[in-house]
Design a protein around this motif. Sequence first.
Motif, PDB file in Angstrom:
ATOM      1  N   UNK A  35     -15.250  13.798 -64.787  1.00 53.07           N
ATOM      2  CA  UNK A  35     -14.769  13.496 -63.445  1.00 53.07           C
ATOM      3  C   UNK A  35     -15.404  12.201 -62.970  1.00 53.07           C
ATOM      4  N   UNK A  36     -14.861  11.663 -61.913  1.00 51.25           N
ATOM      5  CA  UNK A  36     -15.439  10.472 -61.310  1.00 51.25           C
ATOM      6  C   UNK A  36     -15.318  10.551 -59.806  1.00 51.25           C
ATOM      7  N   UNK A  37     -16.310   9.975 -59.129  1.00 55.53           N
ATOM      8  CA  UNK A  37     -16.260   9.843 -57.676  1.00 55.53           C
ATOM      9  C   UNK A  37     -16.534   8.378 -57.347  1.00 55.53           C
ATOM     10  N   UNK A  38     -15.898   7.850 -56.310  1.00 57.59           N
ATOM     11  CA  UNK A  38     -16.138   6.450 -55.952  1.00 57.59           C
ATOM     12  C   UNK A  38     -17.622   6.197 -55.680  1.00 57.59           C
ATOM     13  N   UNK A  39     -18.134   5.134 -56.259  1.00 61.34           N
ATOM     14  CA  UNK A  39     -19.559   4.837 -56.138  1.00 61.34           C
ATOM     15  C   UNK A  39     -19.981   4.666 -54.679  1.00 61.34           C
ATOM     16  N   UNK A  40     -19.101   4.145 -53.834  1.00 61.80           N
ATOM     17  CA  UNK A  40     -19.455   3.937 -52.432  1.00 61.80           C
ATOM     18  C   UNK A  40     -19.549   5.239 -51.641  1.00 61.80           C
ATOM     19  N   UNK A  41     -19.074   6.346 -52.214  1.00 64.64           N
ATOM     20  CA  UNK A  41     -19.186   7.653 -51.550  1.00 64.64           C
ATOM     21  C   UNK A  41     -20.509   8.334 -51.880  1.00 64.64           C
ATOM     22  N   UNK A  42     -21.262   7.773 -52.825  1.00 64.75           N
ATOM     23  CA  UNK A  42     -22.486   8.411 -53.314  1.00 64.75           C
ATOM     24  C   UNK A  42     -23.712   7.799 -52.639  1.00 64.75           C
ATOM     25  N   UNK A  43     -24.545   8.670 -52.038  1.00 66.24           N
ATOM     26  CA  UNK A  43     -25.796   8.222 -51.413  1.00 66.24           C
ATOM     27  C   UNK A  43     -26.967   8.283 -52.383  1.00 66.24           C
ATOM     28  N   UNK A  44     -27.052   9.351 -53.170  1.00 69.38           N
ATOM     29  CA  UNK A  44     -28.154   9.575 -54.100  1.00 69.38           C
ATOM     30  C   UNK A  44     -27.661  10.407 -55.275  1.00 69.38           C
ATOM     31  N   UNK A 144      -9.902   6.849 -73.814  1.00 70.77           N
ATOM     32  CA  UNK A 144     -10.187   7.183 -75.218  1.00 70.77           C
ATOM     33  C   UNK A 144     -10.018   8.664 -75.533  1.00 70.77           C
ATOM     34  N   UNK A 145      -8.875   9.208 -75.255  1.00 70.17           N
ATOM     35  CA  UNK A 145      -8.594  10.599 -75.579  1.00 70.17           C
ATOM     36  C   UNK A 145      -9.142  11.600 -74.578  1.00 70.17           C
ATOM     37  N   UNK A 146      -9.796  11.141 -73.528  1.00 72.96           N
ATOM     38  CA  UNK A 146     -10.313  12.048 -72.489  1.00 72.96           C
ATOM     39  C   UNK A 146      -9.642  11.727 -71.166  1.00 72.96           C
ATOM     40  N   UNK A 147      -9.496  12.746 -70.378  1.00 72.81           N
ATOM     41  CA  UNK A 147      -8.920  12.598 -69.054  1.00 72.81           C
ATOM     42  C   UNK A 147     -10.055  12.565 -68.038  1.00 72.81           C
ATOM     43  N   UNK A 148     -10.135  11.503 -67.237  1.00 75.08           N
ATOM     44  CA  UNK A 148     -11.121  11.402 -66.174  1.00 75.08           C
ATOM     45  C   UNK A 148     -10.406  11.718 -64.867  1.00 75.08           C
ATOM     46  N   UNK A 149     -10.804  12.799 -64.223  1.00 76.52           N
ATOM     47  CA  UNK A 149     -10.200  13.214 -62.963  1.00 76.52           C
ATOM     48  C   UNK A 149     -11.002  12.585 -61.827  1.00 76.52           C
ATOM     49  N   UNK A 150     -10.327  11.810 -60.980  1.00 73.28           N
ATOM     50  CA  UNK A 150     -10.988  11.166 -59.849  1.00 73.28           C
ATOM     51  C   UNK A 150     -10.987  12.147 -58.683  1.00 73.28           C
ATOM     52  N   UNK A 151     -12.187  12.552 -58.272  1.00 69.31           N
ATOM     53  CA  UNK A 151     -12.324  13.541 -57.201  1.00 69.31           C
ATOM     54  C   UNK A 151     -12.357  12.879 -55.831  1.00 69.31           C
ATOM     55  N   UNK A 152     -11.756  13.538 -54.858  1.00 68.95           N
ATOM     56  CA  UNK A 152     -11.750  13.087 -53.473  1.00 68.95           C
ATOM     57  C   UNK A 152     -12.919  13.772 -52.761  1.00 68.95           C
ATOM     58  N   UNK A 153     -13.983  13.032 -52.520  1.00 68.93           N
ATOM     59  CA  UNK A 153     -15.206  13.596 -51.941  1.00 68.93           C
ATOM     60  C   UNK A 153     -14.944  14.190 -50.569  1.00 68.93           C
ATOM     61  N   UNK A 154     -14.159  13.542 -49.740  1.00 69.18           N
ATOM     62  CA  UNK A 154     -13.911  14.069 -48.390  1.00 69.18           C
ATOM     63  C   UNK A 154     -13.189  15.401 -48.442  1.00 69.18           C
ATOM     64  N   UNK A 155     -12.273  15.592 -49.381  1.00 74.36           N
ATOM     65  CA  UNK A 155     -11.603  16.903 -49.517  1.00 74.36           C
ATOM     66  C   UNK A 155     -12.565  17.967 -50.038  1.00 74.36           C
ATOM     67  N   UNK A 156     -13.444  17.575 -50.969  1.00 73.94           N
ATOM     68  CA  UNK A 156     -14.425  18.532 -51.484  1.00 73.94           C
ATOM     69  C   UNK A 156     -15.374  19.000 -50.382  1.00 73.94           C
ATOM     70  N   UNK A 157     -15.689  18.117 -49.450  1.00 67.89           N
ATOM     71  CA  UNK A 157     -16.634  18.433 -48.383  1.00 67.89           C
ATOM     72  C   UNK A 157     -15.971  19.102 -47.183  1.00 67.89           C
ATOM     73  N   UNK A 158     -14.655  19.145 -47.134  1.00 69.04           N
ATOM     74  CA  UNK A 158     -13.921  19.769 -46.035  1.00 69.04           C
ATOM     75  C   UNK A 158     -13.892  21.284 -46.281  1.00 69.04           C
ATOM     76  N   UNK A 159     -15.002  21.932 -46.000  1.00 67.99           N
ATOM     77  CA  UNK A 159     -15.146  23.353 -46.341  1.00 67.99           C
ATOM     78  C   UNK A 159     -14.198  24.263 -45.577  1.00 67.99           C
ATOM     79  N   UNK A 160     -13.744  23.855 -44.398  1.00 68.60           N
ATOM     80  CA  UNK A 160     -12.842  24.696 -43.633  1.00 68.60           C
ATOM     81  C   UNK A 160     -11.479  24.820 -44.294  1.00 68.60           C
TER      82      UNK A 160
END
Length: 163
Positions: A35-44, A144-160
């Motif tokens: 998976x991948x998340x945008x680098x600008x969404x990552x704090x640590x 290279x034969x692998x699928x990288x799924x780009x995750x939406x951080x804001x949707x993952x954090x929208x717990x409601x």
Amino acid sequence: MATDLLDRPPTAAPNPASAAETQVLVTLTVADQLCGVPVLAVRDILGEQTITRIPLAPPEIAGSLNLRGRIVTAIDLRRRLRLPPVPAGQPRMSVVAEQGGELYALLVDQVSEVLNLDASLFERNPPTLEKCWAEFSTGIFRLDGRLLVVLDVSRLLALSTGE
């Protein structure tokens, strides 16, 4: 123990000309899925942490952890994506993101590297992508034969909007 892999000034802005040409993603693994998340969404990026369970929290909330004096809500990405639990004894890493002034740690199996990917190779979610993945994904890259799924951080954090 905090490991700051992404040490950048908070005011760093991407170059508008190159932003349209590349996507910069932190790659991670959840249940053997790349998976991948945008680098600008990552704090640590954190190594294994002590997590305190929160009574009566939703199942995807693993608990909370302390990051330099701040309480951080830990979200189990395996549970959020409806995947099998992590094998006993397997260490996990945390990808820390901020939303609404609060810090959240996404618990993942492994954090790998930062990739600069050609934006022209980005594809919408294929119709065969499982619904639970498509709900939290903005699209994919075929690498290279692998699928990288780009995750939406804001949707993952929208717990409601979860289960």
